[in-house]
Design a protein around this motif. Structure first.
Motif, PDB file in Angstrom:
ATOM      1  N   TRP A 157      43.365  43.838  41.289  1.00  0.00           N
ATOM      2  CA  TRP A 157      44.301  44.171  42.363  1.00  0.00           C
ATOM      3  C   TRP A 157      43.545  44.329  43.677  1.00  0.00           C
ATOM      4  N   VAL A 158      44.242  44.036  44.771  1.00  0.00           N
ATOM      5  CA  VAL A 158      43.681  44.239  46.106  1.00  0.00           C
ATOM      6  C   VAL A 158      44.461  45.377  46.761  1.00  0.00           C
ATOM      7  N   PRO A 159      43.924  46.602  46.786  1.00  0.00           N
ATOM      8  CA  PRO A 159      44.670  47.728  47.371  1.00  0.00           C
ATOM      9  C   PRO A 159      44.949  47.490  48.850  1.00  0.00           C
ATOM     10  N   GLY A 160      46.025  48.109  49.335  1.00  0.00           N
ATOM     11  CA  GLY A 160      46.366  48.001  50.741  1.00  0.00           C
ATOM     12  C   GLY A 160      47.826  47.664  50.966  1.00  0.00           C
ATOM     13  N   HIS A 161      48.425  46.946  50.025  1.00  0.00           N
ATOM     14  CA  HIS A 161      49.838  46.609  50.147  1.00  0.00           C
ATOM     15  C   HIS A 161      50.656  47.554  49.283  1.00  0.00           C
ATOM     16  N   VAL A 202      47.890  34.309  66.796  1.00  0.00           N
ATOM     17  CA  VAL A 202      49.188  33.753  67.149  1.00  0.00           C
ATOM     18  C   VAL A 202      50.198  34.889  67.191  1.00  0.00           C
ATOM     19  N   PRO A 203      50.759  35.213  68.355  1.00  0.00           N
ATOM     20  CA  PRO A 203      51.730  36.306  68.436  1.00  0.00           C
ATOM     21  C   PRO A 203      52.944  36.044  67.550  1.00  0.00           C
ATOM     22  N   GLY A 204      53.342  37.052  66.802  1.00  0.00           N
ATOM     23  CA  GLY A 204      54.520  36.930  65.949  1.00  0.00           C
ATOM     24  C   GLY A 204      54.304  36.142  64.678  1.00  0.00           C
ATOM     25  N   ALA A 205      53.046  35.750  64.390  1.00  0.00           N
ATOM     26  CA  ALA A 205      52.780  34.973  63.178  1.00  0.00           C
ATOM     27  C   ALA A 205      52.996  35.843  61.943  1.00  0.00           C
ATOM     28  N   PRO A 206      53.379  35.244  60.835  1.00  0.00           N
ATOM     29  CA  PRO A 206      53.561  36.018  59.601  1.00  0.00           C
ATOM     30  C   PRO A 206      52.260  36.691  59.184  1.00  0.00           C
ATOM     31  N   GLU A 207      52.388  37.873  58.587  1.00  0.00           N
ATOM     32  CA  GLU A 207      51.224  38.598  58.073  1.00  0.00           C
ATOM     33  C   GLU A 207      51.098  38.321  56.582  1.00  0.00           C
ATOM     34  N   VAL A 208      49.947  37.777  56.179  1.00  0.00           N
ATOM     35  CA  VAL A 208      49.717  37.413  54.783  1.00  0.00           C
ATOM     36  C   VAL A 208      48.698  38.379  54.180  1.00  0.00           C
ATOM     37  N   SER A 209      49.028  38.939  53.027  1.00  0.00           N
ATOM     38  CA  SER A 209      48.143  39.883  52.339  1.00  0.00           C
ATOM     39  C   SER A 209      47.887  39.400  50.917  1.00  0.00           C
ATOM     40  N   TYR A 210      46.614  39.408  50.521  1.00  0.00           N
ATOM     41  CA  TYR A 210      46.296  39.122  49.129  1.00  0.00           C
ATOM     42  C   TYR A 210      46.643  40.340  48.271  1.00  0.00           C
ATOM     43  N   LEU A 211      47.186  40.082  47.081  1.00  0.00           N
ATOM     44  CA  LEU A 211      47.558  41.159  46.172  1.00  0.00           C
ATOM     45  C   LEU A 211      46.660  41.230  44.944  1.00  0.00           C
ATOM     46  N   ALA A 212      46.104  40.088  44.525  1.00  0.00           N
ATOM     47  CA  ALA A 212      45.253  40.072  43.326  1.00  0.00           C
ATOM     48  C   ALA A 212      44.262  38.929  43.422  1.00  0.00           C
ATOM     49  N   LEU A 213      43.079  39.139  42.824  1.00  0.00           N
ATOM     50  CA  LEU A 213      41.997  38.158  42.866  1.00  0.00           C
ATOM     51  C   LEU A 213      41.388  38.000  41.480  1.00  0.00           C
ATOM     52  N   THR A 214      40.682  36.879  41.285  1.00  0.00           N
ATOM     53  CA  THR A 214      39.794  36.782  40.130  1.00  0.00           C
ATOM     54  C   THR A 214      38.530  37.579  40.444  1.00  0.00           C
ATOM     55  N   SER A 215      37.638  37.664  39.489  1.00  0.00           N
ATOM     56  CA  SER A 215      36.315  38.191  39.792  1.00  0.00           C
ATOM     57  C   SER A 215      35.541  37.120  40.569  1.00  0.00           C
ATOM     58  N   THR A 216      34.319  37.400  40.911  1.00  0.00           N
ATOM     59  CA  THR A 216      33.502  36.398  41.618  1.00  0.00           C
ATOM     60  C   THR A 216      33.090  35.262  40.692  1.00  0.00           C
ATOM     61  N   ASN A 217      33.422  35.381  39.421  1.00  0.00           N
ATOM     62  CA  ASN A 217      33.098  34.333  38.450  1.00  0.00           C
ATOM     63  C   ASN A 217      34.298  33.442  38.131  1.00  0.00           C
ATOM     64  N   GLY A 218      35.266  33.383  39.053  1.00  0.00           N
ATOM     65  CA  GLY A 218      36.368  32.461  38.869  1.00  0.00           C
ATOM     66  C   GLY A 218      35.884  31.020  38.993  1.00  0.00           C
ATOM     67  N   VAL A 219      36.458  30.139  38.184  1.00  0.00           N
ATOM     68  CA  VAL A 219      36.058  28.723  38.191  1.00  0.00           C
ATOM     69  C   VAL A 219      37.319  27.870  38.167  1.00  0.00           C
ATOM     70  N   ASP A 220      37.377  26.855  39.081  1.00  0.00           N
ATOM     71  CA  ASP A 220      38.541  25.975  39.070  1.00  0.00           C
ATOM     72  C   ASP A 220      38.249  24.729  38.238  1.00  0.00           C
ATOM     73  N   GLU A 221      39.238  23.833  38.191  1.00  0.00           N
ATOM     74  CA  GLU A 221      39.112  22.645  37.335  1.00  0.00           C
ATOM     75  C   GLU A 221      38.056  21.674  37.844  1.00  0.00           C
ATOM     76  N   LYS A 222      37.588  21.858  39.053  1.00  0.00           N
ATOM     77  CA  LYS A 222      36.497  21.043  39.597  1.00  0.00           C
ATOM     78  C   LYS A 222      35.146  21.733  39.405  1.00  0.00           C
ATOM     79  N   ASN A 223      35.162  22.810  38.594  1.00  0.00           N
ATOM     80  CA  ASN A 223      33.952  23.574  38.274  1.00  0.00           C
ATOM     81  C   ASN A 223      33.329  24.252  39.494  1.00  0.00           C
TER      82      ASN A 223
END
Length: 500
Positions: free
Chosen positions: A330-334, A364-385
């Motif tokens: 989890w990413v605390p803050g939200h 950018v004034p009025g731009a949407p605010e985006v917040s991360y809620l959850a992450l992998t660990s630093t050992n996340g790996v995608d399909e491209k390795n």
């Protein structure tokens, strides 16, 4: 000198009468003090929660809801006390006793054991059109002709981690959800709101009204639990929405859910235009995108990019069952995830796609605010390795939209996940997934903030005592022979003492 006459009274009759009167007055005065002390204590008392891990310790948001009640709420604990859910029954009874203690004028709790009070049980079921219920253990909240019901099966979280990892065949109750249900239900029957949620369909989506999910050839799984959360926990009516042709998004749509799992095809351009217009007018969207369904360009306009490649977490601390499921950070803050993070609730996802913020060029004034809620660990790996820390959930919010008269003129809200499977019927009850879904829906539908502050499952502390066979035998001798023998020996000593 003659011997004393012991038959003569030591006190005169008047003296004895005065002593008797004094005794009566003293007893009456003592009783008066006790009565006055109890009367004062009844209106000026303090309750202290000594148990640090008690599952029925009320949070501040609950106390505020109870203090502000203006209508009577009748609560019926419809359980068989010694039935299949004795632990849940005891926790429920203790928790609701705390509710009643906070506001005894408005909260009225009664226990109804349907195996002992058969007539009263049948009357309650008939009066509330509940005769056909298959499950009998539940709690019923009633106020002003409105009612809410929560079943025993929904009042506990279960820990499946050892089972999934093959370490044990035992599934235990890990947390009690009583407060998050009871406070929300009391609020719902006391302050009713009209909410409407729509599930998009027409592209192979799961059917929220079908626990089997619809077409098994598409690999679909049920979304009935998600629909139940919308209906019973969030108190929102729901329906399915077909946007093709001349159909538009209804004016009463306060939340649109798009669960892109096993799809037959992509969302058509004309449908995307309708969704885009809806969001620009302050719409609310829950986007669960296991596959590319065509919604990605619309989300990019709101500051979110859903990656094309799925990711896994190779850190042994986070993956379960050969990387099929893994627990996200989890990413605390939200407000959605703060209690989830503080209570260390796990989030189990199924081979998700990452969700990235769009990096704007300057502020950018009025731009949407985006917040991360959850992450992998630093050992996340995608399909491209490619290895790294991948974001898995994001929340988007844009403030008040001027000149818009819609149910959500207060602003657009979006929650995006690169996975729809983690909220289907097979996974949603694992870890904190159910809890996350309820909190995300509450936030999207702009439910009162107090329902999002600290209302979550309370851990059930479980202790296990392991003893060898010889230790078990010693304990048995202690309780069956040593302790009763000590009592008998003490009694014999007292008898001998008195005889001498």
């Amino acid at each position: 000198m003659p011997p004393p006459n012991h038959s003569e009274p030591s006190f005169s009759r008047a003296h004895r009468w005065v002593i008797g009167l004094n005794t009566v007055l003293a007893v009456a005065a003592a009783l008066g003090l006790v009565v006055m002390a109890n009367y004062l204590a009844g209106g000026h008392f303090e309750r202290y929660q000594w148990s640090r891990d008690a599952a029925f310790k009320l949070s501040e948001p609950t106390v505020r809801v109870l203090d502000n009640l203006t209508n009577d709420v009748n609560v019926t604990i419809f359980f068989q006390a010694s039935g299949q859910n004795p632990e849940i029954y005891e926790l429920t009874k203790a928790l609701l006793a705390e509710y009643q203690h906070v506001n005894p004028r408005r909260i009225h709790v009664k226990n109804l054991d349907y195996t002992r009070l058969v007539g009263a049980a049948k009357e309650l079921l008939a009066t509330n059109s509940l005769v056909g219920l298959q499950e009998k253990d539940f709690v019923l909240f009633q106020c002003g002709g409105r009612s809410k019901i929560v079943f025993a099966r929904d009042l506990a979280d279960y820990d499946f981690s050892d089972l999934l990892a093959g370490r044990s065949q035992y599934v235990r109750r890990s947390a009690f959800r009583g407060e998050m249900y009871f406070t929300a239900d009391i609020y719902a029957v006391s302050y009713p709101q009209t909410l409407k949620t729509y599930f998009l369909y027409g592209h192979g989506e799961n059917n929220p009204g079908d626990p089997h999910g619809g077409d098994s050839k598409l690999g679909q799984t049920g979304y009935s639990t998600m629909a139940s959360i919308v209906k019973n926990e969030i108190t929102s009516d729901w329906d399915r929405l077909l946007l093709q042709g001349t159909n538009g998004i209804p004016a009463d749509c306060q939340l649109l859910i798009i669960a892109a799992g096993a799809h037959e095809g992509k969302i058509l351009p004309e449908e995307l235009d309708k969704i885009s217009t809806y969001l620009k007018q302050g719409g609310r969207l829950l986007a669960l995108l296991t596959v590319d369904c065509g919604l990605e360009p619309v989300l990019k306009q709101w500051g979110v990019i859903v990656g094309p490649y799925r990711v896994v977490d190779t850190d042994p601390k986070y993956y379960v069952e050969n990387h099929t499921f893994y627990s996200a950070n989890w990413v605390p803050g939200h407000i959605i995830v703060n209690p989830l993070a503080s209570e260390k609730q796990s989030l189990l996802m199924v081979w998700p796609r990452p969700v990235f913020k769009v990096t704007p060029e300057g502020k950018v004034p009025g731009a949407p605010e985006v917040s991360y809620l959850a992450l992998t660990s630093t050992n996340g790996v995608d399909e491209k390795n490619r290895r790294g820390e991948y974001p898995l959930l994001a929340a988007v919010e844009q403030g008040v939209i001027s000149g818009v008269s819609s149910p959500h003129a207060g602003g657009t809200r979006i929650v995006v996940a690169g996975d729809s499977d983690f909220l289907d019927d097979t996974v949603i009850q694992l870890g904190g997934n159910h809890y996350f879904a309820a909190r995300a829906l509450n936030w999207l539908l702009d439910r009162p903030q107090l329902l999002l502050e600290g209302l979550g499952p309370k851990p059930i502390t479980e202790y296990r005592l392991y003893m060898s066979r010889s230790q078990t035998r010693k304990v048995q001798w202690l309780f069956l022979a040593a302790m009763p023998g000590a009592v008998l020996a003490l009694g014999a000593l007292v008898w001998l003492r008195r005889r001498s």
